[in-house]
Design a protein around this motif. Structure first.
Motif, short mmCIF file in Angstrom:
data_model
loop_
_atom_site.label_atom_id
_atom_site.label_comp_id
_atom_site.label_asym_id
_atom_site.label_seq_id
_atom_site.Cartn_x
_atom_site.Cartn_y
_atom_site.Cartn_z
N VAL A 142 47.77 27.14 53.23
CA VAL A 142 47.72 28.30 54.01
C VAL A 142 46.61 28.38 55.16
O VAL A 142 45.53 27.85 54.78
CB VAL A 142 47.75 29.34 53.10
N ASP A 143 46.80 29.16 56.17
CA ASP A 143 45.79 29.43 56.93
C ASP A 143 44.81 30.56 56.52
O ASP A 143 45.47 31.25 55.45
CB ASP A 143 46.23 29.59 58.52
N SER A 144 43.82 30.94 57.25
CA SER A 144 42.74 31.87 56.89
C SER A 144 43.73 33.06 56.76
O SER A 144 43.43 34.21 56.04
CB SER A 144 41.55 31.96 57.47
N GLN A 145 44.47 33.54 57.86
CA GLN A 145 44.92 34.70 58.40
C GLN A 145 46.07 35.01 56.92
O GLN A 145 45.98 36.19 56.50
CB GLN A 145 45.52 34.93 59.57
N THR A 146 46.75 34.12 56.72
CA THR A 146 47.76 34.42 55.73
C THR A 146 47.17 34.62 54.21
O THR A 146 47.51 35.40 53.65
CB THR A 146 48.58 32.98 55.72
N PHE A 147 46.06 33.83 54.12
CA PHE A 147 45.35 33.63 52.82
C PHE A 147 44.74 35.12 52.63
O PHE A 147 44.86 35.65 51.53
CB PHE A 147 44.30 32.56 52.63
N ILE A 174 45.43 37.57 49.48
CA ILE A 174 44.41 37.78 48.41
C ILE A 174 44.07 39.31 48.22
O ILE A 174 43.66 39.80 47.30
CB ILE A 174 43.15 37.04 48.76
N ARG A 175 44.04 40.10 49.18
CA ARG A 175 43.92 41.57 49.32
C ARG A 175 44.96 42.22 48.31
O ARG A 175 44.71 43.09 47.87
CB ARG A 175 44.10 42.29 50.47
N ARG A 176 45.90 41.63 47.89
CA ARG A 176 46.81 42.22 47.05
C ARG A 176 46.27 42.18 45.60
O ARG A 176 46.78 42.77 44.76
CB ARG A 176 48.48 41.56 47.10
N PHE A 177 45.55 41.16 45.32
CA PHE A 177 45.07 41.08 43.73
C PHE A 177 43.80 41.85 43.75
O PHE A 177 42.88 41.85 44.43
CB PHE A 177 44.65 39.61 43.65
N ARG A 178 43.74 42.52 42.67
CA ARG A 178 42.78 43.29 42.25
C ARG A 178 41.64 42.70 41.48
O ARG A 178 40.36 42.80 41.75
CB ARG A 178 43.24 44.49 41.28
N LYS A 179 41.91 41.52 40.73
CA LYS A 179 40.63 41.18 39.91
C LYS A 179 41.14 39.61 39.75
O LYS A 179 42.27 39.33 38.85
CB LYS A 179 40.59 41.73 38.64
N ASN A 214 38.65 28.87 55.94
CA ASN A 214 36.99 28.96 56.29
C ASN A 214 36.25 29.50 55.14
O ASN A 214 36.86 30.13 54.22
CB ASN A 214 37.17 29.65 57.97
N ASP A 215 35.05 29.53 55.63
CA ASP A 215 33.98 30.17 54.53
C ASP A 215 34.19 31.57 54.12
O ASP A 215 34.50 31.77 53.08
CB ASP A 215 32.71 30.07 55.21
N SER A 216 34.58 32.17 55.13
CA SER A 216 34.84 33.63 54.86
C SER A 216 36.00 34.07 54.07
O SER A 216 36.01 34.87 53.19
CB SER A 216 34.85 34.46 56.30
N SER A 217 37.16 33.23 53.99
CA SER A 217 38.12 33.38 53.18
C SER A 217 37.74 32.95 51.84
O SER A 217 38.30 33.87 50.77
CB SER A 217 39.29 32.46 53.80
N ILE A 218 37.18 32.03 51.46
CA ILE A 218 36.57 31.84 50.15
C ILE A 218 35.56 32.73 49.91
O ILE A 218 35.72 33.45 48.43
CB ILE A 218 35.83 30.50 50.20
#
Length: 597
Positions: free
Chosen positions: A73-78, A82-87, A99-103
């Motif tokens: 997946v690309d950063s935008q899709t990821f 990931i925003r849907r997961f709480r923990k 990219n680094d910001s996604s991680i």
């Protein structure tokens, strides 16, 4: 035309209204009983209803484990996922397009298990900060490609990361495709950094000299002061290393320094004939590993045909007498060990479930002559490139009724006569006949058999043709329903007719390899693409991986077949050395359509 549009719109509004009337509590209860794999479909349809979208989001937020390793997946899709997961406590990622910001977006104290695959595109400063950001980390895996910036590697300060992980139990660092002598410097001195909590250590590449120095039972400094063994060695239970050379000194150091060792996996890739090679003395030292249940010693033939020439039957006798608790053994490249040595292991290790031998030039059928009389439950047998193994040995092996995996890759003397016995194995799920002397008649036997084979490799079986593929899928055996992965690579007798038989006869095939099949044309690609559309309404499995490498019969026209809506669900395709890679424009269009492929 206007009437049709109005009818469609009314249907959509009506369906939307009905979905909105379903109580959210009922949807939540339904979703809570679904398997995680079903969520891919749920996420794609969640947008049709506010209630459905809310329920999917609530379910995702309750998950603490994420595995996206099957997708690039690309950063935008990821970021949207990931925003849907709480923990998030456990996460596995293919980082090729991240990219680094996604991680950084999910790193934190909650993360306990972090597996980053293809992470060469990430900055080493980010990777060095993982320990400080995730202080409760228990499992850490970093996998790089062999094409990395050597000058930037010095920014990978593992001491910063590992020094902060006070609870780390498992560490795996792997450089894929890199030569040991080129990338071994990346992990020099890593043993100094390991916390005492580490139980599982897997390194590729690793220097044998560096390993021996820090695993030695006692070391003396220049001042003559005695130093205690490495502290992490007192807790280590699993060790896996890919080295430049396996030596007696290395095995002695491991045996003396790791008292709790249960699993040892060593593989070497010498670039020249070793002067200090493994011998019976080194094998004998493993007798001191009283907890050892799994042993793997393999010499790679990647650079040239070499083997362990100083290890004989005596070493195997000593090993079998001292390590009777072995449940799994893999030995590769022991050219001086004969039937007597291998048989001693089979006869002494009564708990043995996995038995694998590679490139054993002295192994013959005699080693398995009385295997049915021994009290054991073998489930996994692999005899790779053992040229003296024939159908007689396979018939004996088929007496192991619990067998689940049988790999006979490169055993050229195995023929049809043993397949009747193999086809009766009720638990057999994986069968590799690559390079064997089987024919169309043998495929007829398998096609009528009771073995629930899900993975079958016929790679290089030159006497199997389209007729044999028809026998395989048009008979009444279990294989046509159970098969999910099929390898037909390097088979000159396979044409478009054979591929059409595969499409029509296999109900759940998701992985197909037809590389180096020169008689396969665009017609095969079209048939495979249409398979997904045909079975999609029946919710059958669709093709996820296809390998057409070096299929010279394909033309540039096959590119259009890779576009939607064909090949629904395709995640990976191998097109090297075909005309498909000449169409740069077409490939760009496909990548825009299928961003995850």
């Amino acid at each position: 035309m206007d009437h049709k549009k109005g009818t469609t719109a009314s249907a959509i509004v009506g369906g939307y209204s009905l979905l909105e009337r379903i109580p959210e509590s009922i949807l939540n209860e339904i979703f809570s009983r679904l398997e995680p794999e079903t969520l891919t479909t749920l996420c794609s349809v969640a947008c049709v209803s506010r209630t459905l979208n809310s329920s999917v989001n609530k379910l995702l937020s309750s998950f603490s484990s994420v595995d996206l390793s099957a997708f690039s997946v690309d950063s935008q899709t990821f970021d949207g996922i990931i925003r849907r997961f709480r923990k998030i406590e456990k996460i596995t990622l293919d980082c090729l397009r991240l990219n680094d910001s996604s991680i950084r977006s999910f790193l934190g104290p909650d993360v306990e298990e972090l597996i980053l695959l293809k992470c060469s595109s990430l900055s080493y400063r980010l990777l060095s900060s993982i320990g400080r950001t995730c202080p409760n980390l228990r499992v850490l895996t970093l996998e790089f490609s062999g094409f990395i910036d050597k000058s930037a590697v010095f920014d990978l300060k593992l001491e910063d990361s590992l020094g902060s992980c006070r609870f780390l139990e498992s560490l795996r660092i792997k450089v894929r495709g890199g030569e040991i002598n080129e990338y071994g410097f990346m992990l020099l001195g890593i043993y100094h950094l390991l916390p005492q909590t580490v139980k599982i250590l897997k390194l590729q590449p690793a220097s044998v000299l560096d390993t021996v120095i820090y695993l030695r039972t006692f070391n003396y400094t220049n001042l003559g002061i005695l130093i205690a063994p490495a502290s992490f060695g007192q807790t280590l239970t699993h060790l896996s290393l890919v080295l430049d050379c396996i030596t007696d000194v290395l095995l002695r150091s491991i045996a003396h320094s790791l008292p709790l060792l249960a699993e040892l996996d060593l593989k070497d890739r010498p670039t020249s004939e070793p002067s200090d090679d493994l011998s019976d003395v080194g094998i004998q030292s493993l007798v001191g590993c009283h907890h050892l249940t799994s042993l793997s010693l393999v010499r790679s033939r990647q650079h040239f045909a070499t083997s362990f020439k100083r290890t004989t039957d005596m070493g195997m006798f000593l090993l079998s007498e001292g390590c009777k608790g072995l449940e799994s053994i893999r030995l590769g490249g022991f050219s001086k060990v004969s039937d007597a040595g291998f048989t001693s292991i089979l006869n002494s290790c009564f708990n043995l479930k996995k038995f694998e031998i590679q490139y054993a030039s002295l192994l013959t059928d005699l080693a398995f002559q009385d295997i049915s009389k021994a009290p054991r439950s073998l489930t996994d047998i692999k005899l790779v490139s053992c040229s003296y193994i024939t159908s007689e040995a396979v018939r004996e092996l088929a007496s192991c009724s619990d067998l689940e995996i049988l790999n006979l890759l490169g055993c050229r003397s195995v023929a049809d006569s043993c397949l009747t016995n193999v086809s009766r194995l009720k638990f057999l799920t994986t069968l590799n006949l690559g390079g064997a002397d089987v024919t169309d008649n043998g495929m007829s036997v398998l096609g009528n058999g009771n073995a629930p084979i899900s993975t079958l490799s016929l790679r290089g079986c030159k006497r199997v043709t389209d007729k044999g593929i028809a026998f395989l899928f048009r008979n009444e055996g279990k294989i046509r329903k159970s098969l999910s992965s099929l390898d037909l690579g390097h088979m000159p007798g396979i044409t478009d007719d054979g591929i059409r038989t595969v499409v029509d006869g296999s109900l759940g095939l998701v992985d197909l390899c037809i590389r180096n099949c020169f008689h396969v044309t665009d017609a095969s690609v079209e048939a495979l693409g249409l398979k997904g559309r045909r079975f999609e309404s029946e919710k059958s499995k669709v093709l996820r991986r296809i390998d057409v490498y070096n299929c010279s019969g394909l033309s540039i026209e096959s590119l259009r077949l890779l576009k939607k809506p064909l090949f629904c669900g395709l995640q990976w395709i191998g097109i090297g050395r075909t005309r498909l890679i000449c169409g740069d424009v077409g490939l760009d269009e496909i990548q825009k359509e299928r961003k995850w492929i």
